[in-house]
Design a protein around this motif. Structure first.
Motif, PDB file in Angstrom:
ATOM      1  N   LEU A  43     -29.175   8.460 -53.059  1.00  0.00           N
ATOM      2  CA  LEU A  43     -28.989   7.017 -52.893  1.00  0.00           C
ATOM      3  C   LEU A  43     -27.793   6.707 -51.997  1.00  0.00           C
ATOM      4  CD1 LEU A  43     -29.752   5.748 -56.495  1.00  0.00           C
ATOM      5  CD2 LEU A  43     -30.865   4.919 -54.418  1.00  0.00           C
ATOM      6  N   LEU A  44     -26.772   7.532 -52.076  1.00  0.00           N
ATOM      7  CA  LEU A  44     -25.554   7.303 -51.294  1.00  0.00           C
ATOM      8  C   LEU A  44     -25.679   7.793 -49.852  1.00  0.00           C
ATOM      9  CD1 LEU A  44     -23.064   8.280 -54.096  1.00  0.00           C
ATOM     10  CD2 LEU A  44     -23.063   6.072 -52.927  1.00  0.00           C
ATOM     11  N   ASP A  45     -26.632   8.669 -49.602  1.00  0.00           N
ATOM     12  CA  ASP A  45     -26.800   9.257 -48.269  1.00  0.00           C
ATOM     13  C   ASP A  45     -27.774   8.403 -47.456  1.00  0.00           C
ATOM     14  OD1 ASP A  45     -27.209  10.776 -46.012  1.00  0.00           O
ATOM     15  OD2 ASP A  45     -27.576  12.654 -47.088  1.00  0.00           O
ATOM     16  N   GLY A  46     -27.232   7.543 -46.593  1.00  0.00           N
ATOM     17  CA  GLY A  46     -28.076   6.615 -45.835  1.00  0.00           C
ATOM     18  C   GLY A  46     -29.112   7.293 -44.975  1.00  0.00           C
ATOM     19  N   ALA A  47     -28.820   8.489 -44.466  1.00  0.00           N
ATOM     20  CA  ALA A  47     -29.785   9.185 -43.625  1.00  0.00           C
ATOM     21  C   ALA A  47     -31.034   9.560 -44.407  1.00  0.00           C
ATOM     22  CB  ALA A  47     -29.137  10.438 -43.028  1.00  0.00           C
ATOM     23  N   VAL A  48     -30.909   9.720 -45.713  1.00  0.00           N
ATOM     24  CA  VAL A  48     -32.044  10.070 -46.563  1.00  0.00           C
ATOM     25  C   VAL A  48     -32.660   8.827 -47.199  1.00  0.00           C
ATOM     26  CG1 VAL A  48     -32.770  11.362 -48.616  1.00  0.00           C
ATOM     27  CG2 VAL A  48     -31.110  12.361 -47.024  1.00  0.00           C
ATOM     28  N   SER A  49     -31.797   7.948 -47.709  1.00  0.00           N
ATOM     29  CA  SER A  49     -32.284   6.796 -48.475  1.00  0.00           C
ATOM     30  C   SER A  49     -32.789   5.653 -47.599  1.00  0.00           C
ATOM     31  CB  SER A  49     -31.171   6.273 -49.373  1.00  0.00           C
ATOM     32  OG  SER A  49     -30.126   5.716 -48.592  1.00  0.00           O
ATOM     33  N   LEU A  58     -30.926   3.382 -46.756  1.00  0.00           N
ATOM     34  CA  LEU A  58     -30.094   2.287 -47.240  1.00  0.00           C
ATOM     35  C   LEU A  58     -28.744   2.355 -46.541  1.00  0.00           C
ATOM     36  CD1 LEU A  58     -30.854   2.710 -51.056  1.00  0.00           C
ATOM     37  CD2 LEU A  58     -31.959   1.119 -49.471  1.00  0.00           C
ATOM     38  N   PRO A  59     -27.908   1.317 -46.659  1.00  0.00           N
ATOM     39  CA  PRO A  59     -26.572   1.402 -46.053  1.00  0.00           C
ATOM     40  C   PRO A  59     -25.837   2.651 -46.521  1.00  0.00           C
ATOM     41  CG  PRO A  59     -27.007  -0.829 -46.778  1.00  0.00           C
ATOM     42  CD  PRO A  59     -28.143   0.006 -47.288  1.00  0.00           C
ATOM     43  N   HIS A  60     -25.249   3.382 -45.580  1.00  0.00           N
ATOM     44  CA  HIS A  60     -24.617   4.652 -45.907  1.00  0.00           C
ATOM     45  C   HIS A  60     -23.480   4.446 -46.911  1.00  0.00           C
ATOM     46  CE1 HIS A  60     -23.697   8.818 -45.485  1.00  0.00           C
ATOM     47  NE2 HIS A  60     -22.468   8.589 -45.064  1.00  0.00           N
ATOM     48  N   GLN A  61     -23.504   5.277 -47.947  1.00  0.00           N
ATOM     49  CA  GLN A  61     -22.528   5.235 -49.031  1.00  0.00           C
ATOM     50  C   GLN A  61     -22.560   3.906 -49.814  1.00  0.00           C
ATOM     51  OE1 GLN A  61     -20.319   7.917 -50.161  1.00  0.00           O
ATOM     52  NE2 GLN A  61     -22.003   8.865 -49.002  1.00  0.00           N
ATOM     53  N   LEU A  62     -23.511   3.074 -49.508  1.00  0.00           N
ATOM     54  CA  LEU A  62     -23.684   1.809 -50.235  1.00  0.00           C
ATOM     55  C   LEU A  62     -22.386   1.024 -50.309  1.00  0.00           C
ATOM     56  CD1 LEU A  62     -25.832   3.147 -53.238  1.00  0.00           C
ATOM     57  CD2 LEU A  62     -26.641   2.194 -51.060  1.00  0.00           C
ATOM     58  N   ASN A  63     -21.594   1.133 -49.270  1.00  0.00           N
ATOM     59  CA  ASN A  63     -20.233   0.607 -49.313  1.00  0.00           C
ATOM     60  C   ASN A  63     -20.125  -0.714 -48.570  1.00  0.00           C
ATOM     61  OD1 ASN A  63     -17.981   1.323 -50.697  1.00  0.00           O
ATOM     62  ND2 ASN A  63     -16.933   2.239 -48.949  1.00  0.00           N
ATOM     63  N   PRO A 121     -41.514   3.884 -46.014  1.00  0.00           N
ATOM     64  CA  PRO A 121     -42.803   4.157 -45.362  1.00  0.00           C
ATOM     65  C   PRO A 121     -43.305   5.583 -45.527  1.00  0.00           C
ATOM     66  CG  PRO A 121     -41.047   4.119 -43.733  1.00  0.00           C
ATOM     67  CD  PRO A 121     -40.420   3.703 -45.036  1.00  0.00           C
ATOM     68  N   TYR A 122     -42.494   6.481 -46.041  1.00  0.00           N
ATOM     69  CA  TYR A 122     -42.958   7.860 -46.241  1.00  0.00           C
ATOM     70  C   TYR A 122     -42.357   8.385 -47.542  1.00  0.00           C
ATOM     71  CZ  TYR A 122     -38.415   8.951 -44.067  1.00  0.00           C
ATOM     72  OH  TYR A 122     -37.088   9.005 -43.759  1.00  0.00           O
ATOM     73  N   GLN A 123     -42.804   9.555 -47.942  1.00  0.00           N
ATOM     74  CA  GLN A 123     -42.476  10.051 -49.270  1.00  0.00           C
ATOM     75  C   GLN A 123     -40.981  10.188 -49.499  1.00  0.00           C
ATOM     76  OE1 GLN A 123     -44.553  13.800 -49.440  1.00  0.00           O
ATOM     77  NE2 GLN A 123     -42.834  14.945 -48.623  1.00  0.00           N
ATOM     78  N   ALA A 124     -40.594   9.977 -50.752  1.00  0.00           N
ATOM     79  CA  ALA A 124     -39.205  10.150 -51.166  1.00  0.00           C
ATOM     80  C   ALA A 124     -38.915  11.641 -51.359  1.00  0.00           C
ATOM     81  CB  ALA A 124     -38.962   9.391 -52.464  1.00  0.00           C
ATOM     82  N   PRO A 125     -37.644  12.015 -51.492  1.00  0.00           N
ATOM     83  CA  PRO A 125     -37.318  13.417 -51.744  1.00  0.00           C
ATOM     84  C   PRO A 125     -37.977  13.940 -53.019  1.00  0.00           C
ATOM     85  CG  PRO A 125     -35.351  12.214 -51.106  1.00  0.00           C
ATOM     86  CD  PRO A 125     -36.431  11.193 -51.315  1.00  0.00           C
TER      87      PRO A 125
END
Length: 482
Positions: A339-345, A347-352, A249-253
């Protein structure tokens, strides 16, 4: 297939690709042979008209002996000398495709008669491209003022097998065909590497679920840069309309928002390399070189000495490629980490997440550490390639060395670091799509297929490094000739 060469205009980047990458031979046409015969005749007439004329390396000694006038007997002895005595460099050899490009570029000075080479010698040079293998040419130790150290390795066998006449050996080892071959190869590699990078970054863009606004077509006009415009269009074509669901919903890094501009920078660098290669393939760089200034004292023209053996434009272009590779390495590492940092992405943290069998997937959290290693190595290569501070050989008139071989080696190594950083990003991006049950864009299906054939998706005890190395090799098959 054979490339027919009649004039310098026939020596194009496409011809270089055909000869160097596809193994085609070269035929010197009747027009070229006639022009070379006229050039040879002019040299003989100039010396006959003025036996005391000064022509570097012909009526004088070469190199540090340029101030020594040779007698007619000494001229003949010098003419038949092998260049082996100056083949003093050694080290890692250039790939054969690069050597073939240099051999092709050697013909530029010949085909319109500017170098006054014997047509038989020129035909022997062209015939080298029909051999089963090229002479080994060191990429290292090339600190000469021109390219004589490398070209002596390349042509000493030819010179020893032939019967070179006046100036023929000078025609073989002077000028800057090595710079031309090197920048031509760098250009061809860069264009293909750029396509691989665009596909991997498009996969990462979709995996991050970045807003499609970042690729809006209007930005191409706003940014007023054709290379950025190309990158926006290419990324839109690869990402397509996305997965069709809700997006971030908002800009990517920043590393995602500047992606089109950084790919645009890489394309500008590749375009510069192609431009310099195209110019260099048709540039007469012999020293001494015949010029058509005729007057009462010079009825057949003159031979002038010059700095054609030094091509700084090739250095500049290859440095731009090195810098672009280093910058894209940085983006690849940032994308992997984000991508691995859920707080930023988001997405599920660490995609694990668990796989379909409720088993933990292979851990990817250390992959950005490896990417950092490739990134930092590429950054080391990205230092500017300047004129060497030390004298070439440390004495006499050869007081500035050509750094063109260093520039090629640096862009080659930085590019290979980029391949490794990109390959390391692929499994992270695929994992992000997998754990969120989103599809890979259709335009990236080939990339997905290659990656899935290589990468594990479970916690089995396999070292990821060798697996990703295999993926790197697969990506490189789209970059380098077979």
């Amino acid at each position: 297939m054979t490339v027919l060469v009649e004039t310098r205009a026939d020596l194009t980047l496409d011809a270089a690709r055909r000869v160097a990458w596809e193994g085609e031979g070269v035929e010197l046409g009747a027009q070229a042979l006639a022009a070379m015969a006229r050039g040879r005749e002019r040299l003989e007439r100039i010396i006959e008209h003025d036996p005391d004329v000064t022509i570097y390396g012909v009526t004088t000694g070469p190199g540090q002996l340029a101030g020594k006038t040779l007698t007619p007997e000494q001229r003949e002895r010098w003419a038949g000398m092998s260049p082996a005595r100056i083949a003093t460099s050694w080290g890692d050899p250039l790939p054969e495709r690069v050597v073939r490009a240099i051999v092709l570029a050697r013909l530029t000075n010949f085909v319109e008669g500017h170098a006054a080479v014997s047509p038989e010698i020129a035909q022997r040079v062209a015939a080298m491209l029909d051999a089963d293998e090229m002479p080994a040419l060191p990429a290292m130790g090339q600190g000469g003022a021109g390219e004589i150290l490398s070209l002596s390795h390349l042509f000493m066998g030819l010179a020893e097998a032939a019967e070179p006449a006046l100036k023929d050996v000078m025609c073989l080892v002077n000028g800057s065909p090595a710079a031309t071959g090197l920048v031509s190869d760098a250009s061809l590699v860069a264009a293909r590497r750029l396509d691989v990078a665009a596909r991997v970054f498009a996969l990462s863009f979709e995996a991050f679920n970045a807003p499609l606004d970042h690729l809006d077509a209007a930005l191409g006009d706003y940014w007023n840069n054709p290379h950025d415009g190309w990158a926006l269009e290419r990324l839109r074509a690869l990402v397509g309309s996305g997965h069709g669901g809700a997006r971030r919903p908002y800009q990517a890094p920043v590393s995602y928002r500047i992606l089109p501009r950084m790919l645009g920078q890489a394309r500008r660098a590749a375009s510069l390399a192609a431009e310099v290669a195209a110019e260099s393939l048709q540039a007469v760089t012999d020293n001494p070189v015949w010029v058509a200034d005729t007057d009462e004292d010079h009825p057949f023209g003159r031979f002038v000495t010059c700095g054609g053996y030094h091509n700084p434009h090739a250095v500049l272009a290859m440095d731009a490629l090195t810098a672009a590779s280093a910058n894209l390495c940085v983006l690849a590492e940032r994308h992997g980490a984000k991508l691995l940092d859920g707080a930023v992405s988001l997405l599920p943290h660490q995609l694990n997440a668990l796989n379909a069998d409720d088993a933990p997937r292979a851990y990817l959290g250390c992959m950005p550490m490896a990417q950092t290693g490739y990134e930092e190595e590429a950054r080391l290569y990205a230092q500017a390639t300047l004129l060497p501070g030390s004298e070439s050989g440390g004495f006499g008139q050869n007081d500035v060395a050509s750094p063109v071989f260093l520039a090629w080696s640096k862009q080659d190594r930085a590019g290979r670091c980029l391949d490794m950083a990109l390959a390391s990003l692929v499994p992270i991006a695929l994992r992000a799509l997998d754990v969120t049950d989103r599809p890979v864009p259709q335009a990236l299906a080939d990339l997905e297929a290659v990656a899935r054939d290589t990468l594990p998706d479970s916690a089995e005890g396999r070292a990821l490094g060798p697996v990703v190395a295999t993926l790197t090799d697969a990506l490189r098959r789209d970059i380098y000739p077979a």
